[in-house]
Design an enzyme around this catalytic site. Structure first.
Site, PDB file in Angstrom:
ATOM      1  N   GLY A  96     -30.601 -12.398  66.104  1.00  0.00           N
ATOM      2  CA  GLY A  96     -30.174 -13.208  67.694  1.00  0.00           C
ATOM      3  C   GLY A  96     -30.800 -12.440  68.781  1.00  0.00           C
ATOM      4  O   GLY A  96     -30.597 -12.936  70.076  1.00  0.00           O
ATOM      5  N   HIS A 148     -21.088 -10.830  57.345  1.00  0.00           N
ATOM      6  CA  HIS A 148     -21.949 -10.748  57.765  1.00  0.00           C
ATOM      7  C   HIS A 148     -21.414  -9.633  59.681  1.00  0.00           C
ATOM      8  O   HIS A 148     -20.812  -9.058  59.740  1.00  0.00           O
ATOM      9  CB  HIS A 148     -21.400 -11.842  58.684  1.00  0.00           C
ATOM     10  CG  HIS A 148     -22.439 -12.003  59.923  1.00  0.00           C
ATOM     11  ND1 HIS A 148     -22.580 -12.278  60.963  1.00  0.00           N
ATOM     12  CD2 HIS A 148     -24.014 -13.094  59.285  1.00  0.00           C
ATOM     13  CE1 HIS A 148     -24.039 -12.073  61.252  1.00  0.00           C
ATOM     14  NE2 HIS A 148     -25.266 -12.913  60.782  1.00  0.00           N
ATOM     15  N   GLU A 177     -21.134  -9.687  62.264  1.00  0.00           N
ATOM     16  CA  GLU A 177     -20.663 -10.286  63.049  1.00  0.00           C
ATOM     17  C   GLU A 177     -19.494  -9.374  62.488  1.00  0.00           C
ATOM     18  O   GLU A 177     -18.305  -8.948  63.656  1.00  0.00           O
ATOM     19  CB  GLU A 177     -21.366 -11.366  64.195  1.00  0.00           C
ATOM     20  CG  GLU A 177     -21.500 -10.909  64.702  1.00  0.00           C
ATOM     21  CD  GLU A 177     -22.541 -13.094  64.614  1.00  0.00           C
ATOM     22  OE1 GLU A 177     -22.366 -13.852  64.345  1.00  0.00           O
ATOM     23  OE2 GLU A 177     -24.167 -12.839  64.887  1.00  0.00           O
ATOM     24  N   ASN A 183     -26.596 -20.887  58.944  1.00  0.00           N
ATOM     25  CA  ASN A 183     -25.065 -19.841  59.306  1.00  0.00           C
ATOM     26  C   ASN A 183     -25.022 -20.725  60.940  1.00  0.00           C
ATOM     27  O   ASN A 183     -25.897 -20.024  61.658  1.00  0.00           O
ATOM     28  CB  ASN A 183     -25.358 -18.159  59.044  1.00  0.00           C
ATOM     29  CG  ASN A 183     -24.423 -17.993  60.023  1.00  0.00           C
ATOM     30  OD1 ASN A 183     -23.005 -18.465  60.396  1.00  0.00           O
ATOM     31  ND2 ASN A 183     -24.081 -16.815  61.076  1.00  0.00           N
ATOM     32  N   LYS A 238     -22.163 -19.878  62.334  1.00  0.00           N
ATOM     33  CA  LYS A 238     -21.686 -19.035  63.853  1.00  0.00           C
ATOM     34  C   LYS A 238     -20.261 -19.865  64.280  1.00  0.00           C
ATOM     35  O   LYS A 238     -19.826 -21.362  63.498  1.00  0.00           O
ATOM     36  CB  LYS A 238     -21.748 -18.380  63.984  1.00  0.00           C
ATOM     37  CG  LYS A 238     -23.171 -17.826  64.032  1.00  0.00           C
ATOM     38  CD  LYS A 238     -24.147 -16.844  64.592  1.00  0.00           C
ATOM     39  CE  LYS A 238     -25.251 -16.298  64.224  1.00  0.00           C
ATOM     40  NZ  LYS A 238     -25.347 -14.790  64.802  1.00  0.00           N
ATOM     41  N   GLU A 274     -30.082  -8.487  56.295  1.00  0.00           N
ATOM     42  CA  GLU A 274     -30.222  -8.465  58.125  1.00  0.00           C
ATOM     43  C   GLU A 274     -29.872  -7.482  59.093  1.00  0.00           C
ATOM     44  O   GLU A 274     -29.177  -6.870  59.299  1.00  0.00           O
ATOM     45  CB  GLU A 274     -28.518 -10.206  58.536  1.00  0.00           C
ATOM     46  CG  GLU A 274     -28.824 -11.049  57.955  1.00  0.00           C
ATOM     47  CD  GLU A 274     -27.662 -12.197  58.195  1.00  0.00           C
ATOM     48  OE1 GLU A 274     -28.087 -12.970  58.603  1.00  0.00           O
ATOM     49  OE2 GLU A 274     -27.129 -12.373  58.225  1.00  0.00           O
ATOM     50  N   SER A 318     -33.615 -13.801  63.215  1.00  0.00           N
ATOM     51  CA  SER A 318     -34.799 -15.187  63.926  1.00  0.00           C
ATOM     52  C   SER A 318     -35.502 -15.230  63.139  1.00  0.00           C
ATOM     53  O   SER A 318     -36.918 -15.074  64.071  1.00  0.00           O
ATOM     54  CB  SER A 318     -35.363 -13.674  64.742  1.00  0.00           C
ATOM     55  OG  SER A 318     -34.824 -12.715  66.045  1.00  0.00           O
TER      56      SER A 318
HETATM   57  C1  PEP Z   1     -27.454 -14.258  61.354  1.00  0.00           C
HETATM   58  O1  PEP Z   1     -26.364 -15.336  61.930  1.00  0.00           O
HETATM   59  O2  PEP Z   1     -27.352 -14.147  60.402  1.00  0.00           O
HETATM   60  C2  PEP Z   1     -29.036 -14.877  61.881  1.00  0.00           C
HETATM   61  C3  PEP Z   1     -29.994 -14.371  61.291  1.00  0.00           C
HETATM   62  O3  PEP Z   1     -28.993 -15.287  63.283  1.00  0.00           O
HETATM   63  P1  PEP Z   1     -30.388 -15.388  63.870  1.00  0.00           P
HETATM   64  O4  PEP Z   1     -31.055 -16.453  63.166  1.00  0.00           O
HETATM   65  O5  PEP Z   1     -29.609 -16.186  65.211  1.00  0.00           O
HETATM   66  O6  PEP Z   1     -30.779 -14.133  64.409  1.00  0.00           O
END
Ligand code: PEP
Length: 262
Positions: free
Chosen positions: A180, A104, A106, A12, A14, A174, A220
């Site tokens: 992040g 997601h 976000e 992803n 973003k 997630e 992460s």
């Molecule tokens: C994400 O944006 O779905 C995500 C898991 O980000 P990160 O891997 O940076 O934690």
């Protein structure tokens, strides 16, 4: 029922990389995977660029027959009309997107997307033959208050309302606190929630869908921790954010089967 679920590693991006950077990245990713003799049949790779990159990625993937899937980071629940700024599932399908991320964290927090909207978007994706990657996960407050599985399972149940027992979907667990933050869940934590999500799929859509649906872990993920997640029986891949923007790191995550000791 024993079903072979092909693992999926999804990046992803973003709001990162414009269409020129996207072309360069996908080309280099393809070279890196070819150099490593990566077998796309054993681990599927997908990227999720911003909308404005999709046509460029489609052209490159299709012209060079690259073994890289792609999709969008969101879609509208509507097909067309007066919805300024929105992108329809029909448009994404016309660009040969295979997947679309839905719900997601976000989108849920920054755009106040509700469970009802997420469900409507899942229905819209399936209507246009896009595979929805339904994102669910708890905040650290949810975790403290309700334990690890209650919120993700409730979000999944809401997202599935109105879909049939033959639907082709992917679920991404997630935990919001892991996205992040550099603080990934442990493989055991991911497995516990993934197993609860699979049980919910079984209850809502039946054994066939539960057995064939891939459940990803996201939060992460990096080259150093991917192998641990992939050893878990109910974790079928990863949704990778930050690390998907680093070519060497992402390519190494995709090749987790080659990591020493796996
Ligand atoms: C994400 O944006 O779905 C995500 C898991 O980000 P990160 O891997 O940076 O934690």
């Amino acid at each position: 029922m024993v079903v072979n679920r092909v693992p999926l590693i999804a990046g992803n991006w973003k709001m990162n990389l414009d269409h020129l950077q996207a072309i360069a990245f996908v080309q280099k990713l393809a070279w890196s995977l070819a150099d490593a003799k990566h077998d796309a049949a054993s681990v599927e790779v997908a990227v999720f660029p911003p909308f404005t990159d999709l046509r460029s990625v489609q052209t490159l993937v299709s012209a060079d027959k690259l073994p890289i899937a792609f999709g969008a980071q969101d879609l509208s629940e509507h097909d067309s009309g007066a919805y300024t700024g929105e992108i329809s599932g029909a448009f994404l399908k016309a660009l040969e997107c295979g997947y679309v991320l839905i719900g997601h964290s976000e989108r849920r927090t920054l755009h106040a997307e509700s469970d009802e909207q997420v469900a409507a978007k899942v229905t819209a994706a399936l209507k246009h033959n896009l595979v929805p990657i339904i994102c669910v996960g708890e905040t650290s407050e949810d975790l403290e208050k309700h334990g690890p599985s209650a919120v993700p399972v409730a979000q999944l149940r809401a997202a599935l309302s109105g879909i049939s027992a033959t639907a082709d979907i992917v679920v991404a667990y997630e935990p919001v606190w892991a996205i992040g933050s550099g603080q990934a869940a442990t493989p055991e934590q991911a497995e516990q929630v993934a197993a609860a999500l699979r049980a919910e799929l079984r209850e809502t859509l039946g054994e066939d869908v539960a057995a064939k649906t891939r459940i990803l872990y996201g939060g992460s993920v990096k080259a150093a921790n991917i192998a641990g997640f992939m050893r878990e029986p109910n974790v079928d891949g990863a949704l990778v954010g930050g690390a998907s923007l680093d070519l060497n790191e992402f390519s190494s995550i995709v090749r987790y089967q080659k990591h020493v000791g796996v």
